[in-house]
Design an enzyme around this catalytic site. Sequence first.
Site, PDB file in Angstrom:
ATOM      1  N   HIS A  76       0.837  -1.212   0.000  1.00  0.00           N
ATOM      2  CA  HIS A  76       0.000   0.000   0.000  1.00  0.00           C
ATOM      3  C   HIS A  76       0.861   1.247   0.000  1.00  0.00           C
ATOM      4  CE1 HIS A  76      -3.935  -1.859   0.738  1.00  0.00           C
ATOM      5  NE2 HIS A  76      -3.231  -2.797   1.348  1.00  0.00           N
ATOM      6  N   TYR A 203      -8.860   4.588   8.185  1.00  0.00           N
ATOM      7  CA  TYR A 203      -8.997   4.891   9.616  1.00  0.00           C
ATOM      8  C   TYR A 203     -10.093   5.952   9.714  1.00  0.00           C
ATOM      9  CZ  TYR A 203      -4.526   2.538  10.566  1.00  0.00           C
ATOM     10  OH  TYR A 203      -3.518   1.616  10.693  1.00  0.00           O
ATOM     11  N   PRO A 294      -3.356  -1.243  19.193  1.00  0.00           N
ATOM     12  CA  PRO A 294      -3.192  -1.676  17.797  1.00  0.00           C
ATOM     13  C   PRO A 294      -3.305  -0.566  16.755  1.00  0.00           C
ATOM     14  CG  PRO A 294      -5.324  -2.365  18.645  1.00  0.00           C
ATOM     15  CD  PRO A 294      -4.569  -1.804  19.806  1.00  0.00           C
ATOM     16  N   TYR A 385       4.460   5.959  10.616  1.00  0.00           N
ATOM     17  CA  TYR A 385       3.638   4.797  10.261  1.00  0.00           C
ATOM     18  C   TYR A 385       4.458   3.791   9.451  1.00  0.00           C
ATOM     19  CZ  TYR A 385      -0.653   2.263   9.117  1.00  0.00           C
ATOM     20  OH  TYR A 385      -1.623   1.303   9.012  1.00  0.00           O
TER      21      TYR A 385
END
Length: 395
Positions: A76, A203, A294, A385
């Site tokens: 991704h 998200y 998480p 990230y």
Amino acid sequence: MAVSSRTRVGIVGAGPAGLMLAQLLSLRGIDSIVIENRSREYCEARQRAGMLEAGTVAALRAAGAGKRLDAEGLEHDGIYLQFSGERHHVNFRELVGRTVTVYAQTEIVKDLIAARLAAAAPIEFSASQVSVSGVTTDAPVLSYVDAAGVAHEVTCDVIAGCDGFHGISRPLVPGLSVYERSYPYAWLGILADAAPSTDELIYSRHESGFALYSMRSPDVSRLYLQVPAEEDLQAWSDDRIWAELQKRFGLPGWSVSEGRITDKSITPMRSFVAGPMRHGRLFLAGDAAHIVPPCGAKGLNLAVGDAIVLASALSALLVEGSPALADDYSDACLRRVWRATHFSYFMTSMMHVLPGDPFDDAIQRAQLRYVTSSHPAATSLAENYSGYDSPVVGG
Ligand code: APR
Ligand code: PHB
């Protein structure tokens, strides 16, 4: 009488940390044994997260466990952040030149176990009475009873405690400092036989709560809903789950594709860091020393990172007789762990809804507007990230 044997590194736990460490040690010609108290079937079926930093992908390849990952992993460029009825793409490839890859932790565990077994390397599943002694001597001992009921005592040079949050290793470190934060919510996760209707993970912050749209393959979706801490799974019928997912992700003309739910579970959320990650000849790695919530998917990446740093440190110690990297192991890991602990806390606090808190609501929206409109803010999110300061195999 216990059966006695000898190896260089005794590894407690066949999760990603323990298996990766064993694999990286063999690349350096260092023998080890992995002792796991669950069955192989249990370890290979456990559903966990599955978002890999670029450095983790590179490490799995270097460890000889990248073949299926390369064939089946879903690369991704970034993620979507959704809030206030808008969906924004954060493009990591453009911002920091790195991508991330979806490949389930359970598949990594299967691949690493297969690699160990193909090399005829020792792994004991379904062991009981696992214990560790003599960690302040030069010859610590790993004891266990095997699945057939035979007692074993393995004398080692070093023990690696890779036995997760509930393991036996962490309590063996005296004077441990523990830093902890709990959150008033949990994640309800499902696996569904449904082709994802999104190209990237979403998200989504919605007034009813956070939701995450992830995937496992072109035909399988992995979705999560924020639910109250201590929530009862029984309260969530399949219909209720889909209705809530449609509400939290819904945009005009777009919906979540539904299918048969094949797995349903609730994950509590906590931040936890314990240090030092070493006592004498016992080294902790992965969830044995630290847990992140998480949101942001750091847990697996941290476990693999620890294994990489520990393999280099043990190689220097055991092969070259140089203790410097082993002496720095805990500090080196904790620097990376605290960065990821902050990032996970930041993502969690930005995305989850505390009902009836208008200040929190406004602060979160302000932060989401900032990270989706400011190039430096988006770059910081992308850098964290996709993996900041990831250790390199052999580095
Ligand atoms: N003896 C032997 N094995 C044990 C013992 C014990 N006393 N206690 C626990 N174990 C095993 C567990 O059954 C498990 O297989 O140790 C293993 C630890 O593996 P993980 O929990 O997967 O931890 P780790 O390898 O550090 O990987 C961290 O897992 O929890 C997720 O989100 C987390 O992705 C992160 C990753
Ligand atoms: C997952 O695919 O399970 C996943 C992905 C990203 C996260 C957490 C979990 O932040």
